[in-house]
Design a protein around this motif. Structure first.
Motif, PDB file in Angstrom:
ATOM      1  N   ILE A  14       6.639   5.656  -2.971  1.00 28.21           N
ATOM      2  CA  ILE A  14       6.539   6.158  -1.589  1.00 28.21           C
ATOM      3  C   ILE A  14       5.113   6.513  -1.193  1.00 28.21           C
ATOM      4  N   ASP A  15       4.656   5.956  -0.079  1.00 29.57           N
ATOM      5  CA  ASP A  15       3.479   6.500   0.605  1.00 29.57           C
ATOM      6  C   ASP A  15       3.976   7.045   1.945  1.00 29.57           C
ATOM      7  N   PRO A  16       4.035   8.379   2.085  1.00 27.33           N
ATOM      8  CA  PRO A  16       4.626   8.942   3.312  1.00 27.33           C
ATOM      9  C   PRO A  16       3.822   8.580   4.556  1.00 27.33           C
TER      10      PRO A  16
ATOM     11  N   GLY B 111      -2.831   5.338   5.578  1.00 32.76           N
ATOM     12  CA  GLY B 111      -3.772   5.396   6.703  1.00 32.76           C
ATOM     13  C   GLY B 111      -3.817   6.821   7.231  1.00 32.76           C
ATOM     14  N   THR B 112      -3.913   7.791   6.310  1.00 29.51           N
ATOM     15  CA  THR B 112      -3.910   9.198   6.734  1.00 29.51           C
ATOM     16  C   THR B 112      -5.137   9.519   7.591  1.00 29.51           C
ATOM     17  N   MET B 113      -6.296   8.966   7.224  1.00 32.06           N
ATOM     18  CA  MET B 113      -7.491   9.270   8.039  1.00 32.06           C
ATOM     19  C   MET B 113      -7.337   8.701   9.450  1.00 32.06           C
TER      20      MET B 113
ATOM     21  N   THR C 174     -10.454  -5.730   3.590  1.00 28.52           N
ATOM     22  CA  THR C 174     -11.008  -5.140   2.369  1.00 28.52           C
ATOM     23  C   THR C 174     -11.412  -3.695   2.618  1.00 28.52           C
ATOM     24  N   ALA C 175     -12.005  -3.081   1.586  1.00 28.36           N
ATOM     25  CA  ALA C 175     -12.519  -1.712   1.674  1.00 28.36           C
ATOM     26  C   ALA C 175     -13.582  -1.567   0.600  1.00 28.36           C
ATOM     27  N   TRP C 176     -14.239  -0.417   0.557  1.00 31.04           N
ATOM     28  CA  TRP C 176     -15.402  -0.265  -0.334  1.00 31.04           C
ATOM     29  C   TRP C 176     -15.214   0.886  -1.305  1.00 31.04           C
ATOM     30  N   SER C 177     -14.081   0.841  -1.999  1.00 25.08           N
ATOM     31  CA  SER C 177     -13.791   1.825  -3.040  1.00 25.08           C
ATOM     32  C   SER C 177     -13.947   3.253  -2.515  1.00 25.08           C
ATOM     33  N   LEU C 178     -13.186   3.522  -1.470  1.00 20.08           N
ATOM     34  CA  LEU C 178     -13.274   4.771  -0.706  1.00 20.08           C
ATOM     35  C   LEU C 178     -13.267   6.028  -1.572  1.00 20.08           C
ATOM     36  N   TYR C 179     -12.358   6.094  -2.524  1.00 16.80           N
ATOM     37  CA  TYR C 179     -12.208   7.334  -3.300  1.00 16.80           C
ATOM     38  C   TYR C 179     -12.989   7.300  -4.611  1.00 16.80           C
TER      39      TYR C 179
ATOM     40  N   LEU D 221      -9.314  -1.911   8.022  1.00 22.00           N
ATOM     41  CA  LEU D 221      -8.418  -1.193   8.925  1.00 22.00           C
ATOM     42  C   LEU D 221      -8.073   0.210   8.436  1.00 22.00           C
ATOM     43  N   GLY D 222      -8.323   0.509   7.163  1.00 24.48           N
ATOM     44  CA  GLY D 222      -8.061   1.858   6.654  1.00 24.48           C
ATOM     45  C   GLY D 222      -6.620   2.114   6.288  1.00 24.48           C
ATOM     46  N   THR D 223      -5.856   1.077   6.056  1.00 22.34           N
ATOM     47  CA  THR D 223      -4.457   1.246   5.671  1.00 22.34           C
ATOM     48  C   THR D 223      -3.979  -0.019   4.943  1.00 22.34           C
ATOM     49  N   ALA D 224      -3.949   0.083   3.621  1.00 26.34           N
ATOM     50  CA  ALA D 224      -3.680  -1.091   2.786  1.00 26.34           C
ATOM     51  C   ALA D 224      -2.308  -1.710   3.043  1.00 26.34           C
TER      52      ALA D 224
ATOM     53  N   ILE E  55      -0.513  -1.805   5.722  1.00 28.41           N
ATOM     54  CA  ILE E  55      -0.492  -2.574   6.976  1.00 28.41           C
ATOM     55  C   ILE E  55      -1.291  -3.867   6.813  1.00 28.41           C
ATOM     56  N   GLU E  56      -2.451  -3.766   6.149  1.00 25.86           N
ATOM     57  CA  GLU E  56      -3.273  -4.966   5.965  1.00 25.86           C
ATOM     58  C   GLU E  56      -2.500  -6.034   5.178  1.00 25.86           C
ATOM     59  N   LEU E  57      -1.777  -5.609   4.146  1.00 25.64           N
ATOM     60  CA  LEU E  57      -0.995  -6.581   3.354  1.00 25.64           C
ATOM     61  C   LEU E  57       0.165  -7.151   4.183  1.00 25.64           C
TER      62      LEU E  57
ATOM     63  N   PHE F 253      -8.633  -7.833  -0.536  1.00 27.88           N
ATOM     64  CA  PHE F 253      -9.202  -7.353  -1.814  1.00 27.88           C
ATOM     65  C   PHE F 253      -9.484  -5.868  -1.721  1.00 27.88           C
ATOM     66  N   GLU F 254      -9.043  -5.111  -2.725  1.00 32.25           N
ATOM     67  CA  GLU F 254      -9.509  -3.728  -2.845  1.00 32.25           C
ATOM     68  C   GLU F 254      -9.697  -3.386  -4.309  1.00 32.25           C
ATOM     69  N   MET F 255     -10.754  -2.654  -4.590  1.00 26.05           N
ATOM     70  CA  MET F 255     -11.162  -2.323  -5.954  1.00 26.05           C
ATOM     71  C   MET F 255     -10.112  -1.540  -6.729  1.00 26.05           C
ATOM     72  N   ARG F 256      -9.477  -0.573  -6.042  1.00 27.72           N
ATOM     73  CA  ARG F 256      -8.530   0.269  -6.770  1.00 27.72           C
ATOM     74  C   ARG F 256      -7.493   0.826  -5.803  1.00 27.72           C
ATOM     75  N   LEU F 257      -6.278   0.311  -5.914  1.00 29.11           N
ATOM     76  CA  LEU F 257      -5.174   0.822  -5.101  1.00 29.11           C
ATOM     77  C   LEU F 257      -4.146   1.465  -6.017  1.00 29.11           C
ATOM     78  N   PHE F 258      -3.375   2.385  -5.455  1.00 30.49           N
ATOM     79  CA  PHE F 258      -2.277   3.000  -6.191  1.00 30.49           C
ATOM     80  C   PHE F 258      -0.972   2.302  -5.804  1.00 30.49           C
TER      81      PHE F 258
ATOM     82  N   TRP G 211       1.741   3.235  -4.589  1.00 29.56           N
ATOM     83  CA  TRP G 211       2.337   3.553  -3.285  1.00 29.56           C
ATOM     84  C   TRP G 211       1.620   2.826  -2.142  1.00 29.56           C
ATOM     85  N   ASP G 212       0.363   2.409  -2.363  1.00 25.34           N
ATOM     86  CA  ASP G 212      -0.354   1.682  -1.299  1.00 25.34           C
ATOM     87  C   ASP G 212       0.186   0.255  -1.131  1.00 25.34           C
ATOM     88  N   TYR G 213       0.695  -0.354  -2.236  1.00 22.74           N
ATOM     89  CA  TYR G 213       0.999  -1.782  -2.154  1.00 22.74           C
ATOM     90  C   TYR G 213       2.422  -2.184  -2.553  1.00 22.74           C
TER      91      TYR G 213
END
Ligand code: IPD
Ligand code: CA
Length: 266
Positions: free
Chosen positions: A75-77, A80-82, A146-151, A176-179, A181-183, A195-200, A202-204
């Motif tokens: 679950i990702d409640p 795209g929280t930001m 994509t994203a740039w390893s935000l965390y 877009l800031g929300t994996a 949705i992007e997928l 492509f993202e360096m590190r997802l959890f 719940w993101d995918y």
């Protein structure tokens, strides 16, 4: 079961209309709202009612009881929280229910556009009830999310290097800031690569089923297939050609050393 899952996501979306406070997690880019917590709590209660013997991997609360369960919900409640905090109206509720280790049903709901992406294993992927499929774009016409390893910004450099190399070879890049949705956007042909360096997980997890049921491909680097129990680099595409393209670029920059050490070391 899928219809019931969709119903609880619709109901959970009402919670997102409530006022909320914001708290920083471990750095100021990583925030959580009262509504992330409230949506997650609601989903857990509802899923327990529907599925009975179910375990949980959730973004906000560690409910992993290490017991074997017939089902596992990821679950990702609010993904795209930001975006949600900054009132960009591009966020989603994402839930996958796994059986025997892989997603069996999944839904990603975008309350602000009232778009429900949903899939059941072997039964296709749907957006608001309409069957969806990936685009037929070739590499030169592809849009990359994509994203740039935000965390883990210490790993941003290889992500920028990948973008620098890929950018002239494709159509354009989006962040877009929300994996999830992007997928899902790759699943319905609004984009073509990810492509993202590190997802959890719940993101995918939910979007992975939606994408593969739509004819797309998702994976990681230096091995085949994704797992749903630990963070990992994620690559995805509309077809084999684009998947191999982005996988080869990702493996150049997410080197075996980065993958086997550093943030991936367990
Ligand atoms: C984040 C978003 C973002 C991605 C991060 C995720 P959150 O999820 O999907 O696009 O770059 O890796 O963690 O924190 O908004 O649920
Ligand atoms: Ca989240």
């Amino acid at each position: 079961m899928l219809e019931k899952l969709k119903s609880i996501l619709w109901a959970a979306a009402a919670i997102m209309k409530n006022d909320f406070g914001v708290t920083a997690k471990n750095d100021r880019a990583n925030v959580v709202t009262d509504n992330d917590l409230a949506v997650e709590k609601f989903l857990v209660e509802q899923l327990r009612n529907i599925f009975g013997d179910i375990g949980f991997i959730c973004e906000e609360e560690n409910l992993n009881d290490a017991k074997p369960h017939k089902y596992l919900a990821v679950i990702d409640p609010i993904d795209g929280t930001m975006n949600y905090v900054r009132d960009m109206r591009l966020s989603a509720i994402s839930v996958a229910v796994l059986k025997d280790g892989s997603p069996y049903i999944a839904a990603v709901y975008l309350p602000f556009t009232d778009e429900m992406f949903a899939a059941q294993k072997g039964k296709g992927a749907f957006l608001n009830g309409r069957k969806i499929g990936v685009s037929d774009k070739t590499t030169g016409d592809a849009l990359l999310f994509t994203a740039w390893s935000l965390y883990n910004k210490d790993l941003a450099e290889p992500c920028f290097d990948l973008c620098r190399e890929v950018y002239p070879e494709i159509s354009d890049i989006r962040r877009l800031g929300t994996a999830s949705i992007e997928l899902c956007y790759v699943a319905c042909g609004r984009g073509d690569m990810y492509f993202e360096m590190r997802l959890f997980p719940w993101d995918y997890a939910a979007a992975a089923l939606i994408l593969t049921e739509a004819g797309g491909k998702i994976g990681t680097v230096h091995s085949n297939g994704v797992t749903y129990t630990r963070p990992q680099p994620i690559i995805a595409a509309n077809n084999d050609q684009n998947f191999n393209f982005i996988k080869q670029k990702a493996e150049k920059y997410v080197t075996k050393d980065i993958y086997e050490n550093g943030i991936y070391k367990r």
